[in-house]
Enzyme design. Structure first.
Site, PDB file in Angstrom:
ATOM      1  N   ASP A  87       0.577  -1.403  -0.182  1.00  0.00           N
ATOM      2  CA  ASP A  87       0.109   0.445  -0.344  1.00  0.00           C
ATOM      3  C   ASP A  87       0.885   1.285  -0.223  1.00  0.00           C
ATOM      4  O   ASP A  87       1.965   0.865   0.502  1.00  0.00           O
ATOM      5  CB  ASP A  87      -1.317   0.240   1.004  1.00  0.00           C
ATOM      6  CG  ASP A  87      -1.654   1.288   1.503  1.00  0.00           C
ATOM      7  OD1 ASP A  87      -3.298   0.387   0.845  1.00  0.00           O
ATOM      8  OD2 ASP A  87      -1.780   2.553   1.644  1.00  0.00           O
ATOM      9  N   ASN A  95      -3.608  13.100  -3.145  1.00  0.00           N
ATOM     10  CA  ASN A  95      -4.482  13.335  -4.297  1.00  0.00           C
ATOM     11  C   ASN A  95      -5.237  14.959  -4.185  1.00  0.00           C
ATOM     12  O   ASN A  95      -5.362  15.459  -4.530  1.00  0.00           O
ATOM     13  CB  ASN A  95      -5.460  12.389  -3.997  1.00  0.00           C
ATOM     14  CG  ASN A  95      -5.128  11.073  -4.370  1.00  0.00           C
ATOM     15  OD1 ASN A  95      -4.909  11.185  -6.311  1.00  0.00           O
ATOM     16  ND2 ASN A  95      -6.173   9.968  -4.448  1.00  0.00           N
ATOM     17  N   HIS A 100      -6.118  14.583  -8.110  1.00  0.00           N
ATOM     18  CA  HIS A 100      -6.802  13.251  -8.565  1.00  0.00           C
ATOM     19  C   HIS A 100      -5.287  12.829  -9.489  1.00  0.00           C
ATOM     20  O   HIS A 100      -5.372  11.677 -10.069  1.00  0.00           O
ATOM     21  CB  HIS A 100      -7.647  12.708  -8.755  1.00  0.00           C
ATOM     22  CG  HIS A 100      -8.306  12.671  -7.338  1.00  0.00           C
ATOM     23  ND1 HIS A 100      -8.545  11.571  -6.847  1.00  0.00           N
ATOM     24  CD2 HIS A 100      -8.587  14.414  -6.237  1.00  0.00           C
ATOM     25  CE1 HIS A 100      -9.168  12.237  -5.259  1.00  0.00           C
ATOM     26  NE2 HIS A 100      -9.563  12.841  -5.248  1.00  0.00           N
ATOM     27  N   ASP A 104      -3.091   9.781 -10.334  1.00  0.00           N
ATOM     28  CA  ASP A 104      -3.514   7.976 -11.126  1.00  0.00           C
ATOM     29  C   ASP A 104      -1.863   8.666 -12.041  1.00  0.00           C
ATOM     30  O   ASP A 104      -1.688   7.265 -12.083  1.00  0.00           O
ATOM     31  CB  ASP A 104      -4.658   8.656 -12.593  1.00  0.00           C
ATOM     32  CG  ASP A 104      -5.443   9.004 -11.482  1.00  0.00           C
ATOM     33  OD1 ASP A 104      -5.436   8.232 -10.556  1.00  0.00           O
ATOM     34  OD2 ASP A 104      -7.023   9.907 -12.122  1.00  0.00           O
ATOM     35  N   ASP A 130      -4.898   2.251  -3.894  1.00  0.00           N
ATOM     36  CA  ASP A 130      -3.566   2.643  -4.218  1.00  0.00           C
ATOM     37  C   ASP A 130      -3.263   1.257  -3.318  1.00  0.00           C
ATOM     38  O   ASP A 130      -1.806   1.364  -2.883  1.00  0.00           O
ATOM     39  CB  ASP A 130      -3.000   3.668  -2.911  1.00  0.00           C
ATOM     40  CG  ASP A 130      -3.286   4.127  -1.391  1.00  0.00           C
ATOM     41  OD1 ASP A 130      -4.232   3.026  -1.309  1.00  0.00           O
ATOM     42  OD2 ASP A 130      -2.327   3.755  -0.873  1.00  0.00           O
TER      43      ASP A 130
END
Length: 301
Positions: A87, A95, A100, A104, A130
């Site tokens: 993670d 973000n 965002h 990405d 994530d």
């Protein structure tokens, strides 16, 4: 040929998926149909391997298909299989701070680095958000497999710790490249034989990953049965706490406060939990869980 031979039950779903361009649903329907037609482990293994090279029927994009791949891997190979779940630490901050779109692009770069860290025959998949899963196949016996898994996991962490050069502006505007640094937490679980289900294996790796986060992040942890036992105890305690609030099982004990002459000048309220089976439970055994879960507020009320 697959569409023509598709069972009538699945045909409407496939037509809808084709019209909407839902490639994940298409891949899942096709895989389910093929695995139903070809029952032998060797046939299913060949199907899964063929699907991995098709451009839009990529099993690593779908966790249900990925689970089927793992079952076949463990069934057909005699070596150990290791599951890593990792993670990205504090990804929400990325973000929230730089957007965002940039988040990405960061995930895409993480996926690229993961693919360069593993061996041929291993598998990488994004579980969602994530979180990523890495399946290391055909490792040695348990002890050596753990060492091999740790070596690969540390290689992955070192690669993910390297700075990321990301475009901080939205597509279509002039490039504004910026450097970003992030770390990851990794949980590792070993699949030694077929006695362990896929769901349980991933659950163990996930539990170990959260232990890595609790240890300060940017580290890795192996699954430990004692660790799972502690998680189970904590989960049961949370359930009991919620029931205790509904059933008003908490009581107050007033401890007198005395002055130098032993005169009562006040009192201290002490919370106790009258558990139906464990008896009187002191605050040291439940206050921390109550605070972590937010249950301390209704308890105080």
């Amino acid at each position: 040929a697959i569409i023509e031979g598709l069972s009538l039950q699945r045909l409407p779903f496939l037509r809808k998926a084709l019209l909407e361009g839902d490639t994940v649903l298409i891949s899942r329907i096709v895989l389910q149909e093929l695995l139903q037609v070809f029952h032998g482990p060797k046939d299913q293994a060949r199907i899964l391997e063929r699907l991995q090279v098709l451009p839009f029927l990529n099993p690593t994009r779908d966790t249900h298909i990925h689970a089927a791949m793992l079952r076949n891997t463990c069934r057909r190979k005699g070596g150990s299989v290791v599951c890593l779940i990792l993670d990205i630490d504090n990804f929400k901050t990325v973000n929230d701070s730089i957007g965002h779109d940039v988040g990405d692009r960061l995930l895409q770069e993480v996926a690229n680095r993961l693919q360069h860290c593993i061996r041929k025959g291993d598998t990488v998949a994004r579980l969602g958000g994530d979180e990523f899963v890495v399946i290391l196949e055909d490792l040695d016996a348990a002890g050596l497999a753990a060492m091999q898994a740790e070596s690969i996991a540390r290689k992955i962490q070192n690669q993910l710790n390297e700075p990321y050069l990301l475009d901080l502006l939205i597509p279509g505007e002039a490039a504004n490249m910026g450097s970003h640094h992030c770390t990851s937490s990794t949980g590792i679980a070993l699949f030694i034989d077929n006695s362990l289900g896929v769901d349980e294996l991933m659950k163990r790796a996930d539990t170990a990953m959260y232990q890595a986060k609790a240890a300060g992040r940017n580290t890795l942890r192996f699954f430990d049965p004692d660790m799972q036992a502690a998680v189970n105890v904590r989960a049961a305690l949370e359930v009991d706490l919620r029931r205790a609030i509904d059933e008003q099982q908490f009581i107050l004990h007033i401890q007198p406060q005395l002055d130098a002459a032993n005169r009562v000048i006040g009192g201290e309220a002490l919370l106790r939990w009258q558990h139906p089976t464990r008896g009187l439970v002191g605050p040291n055994d439940f206050i921390r869980v109550a605070e972590e879960t937010g249950l301390i507020i209704p308890i105080g009320q």
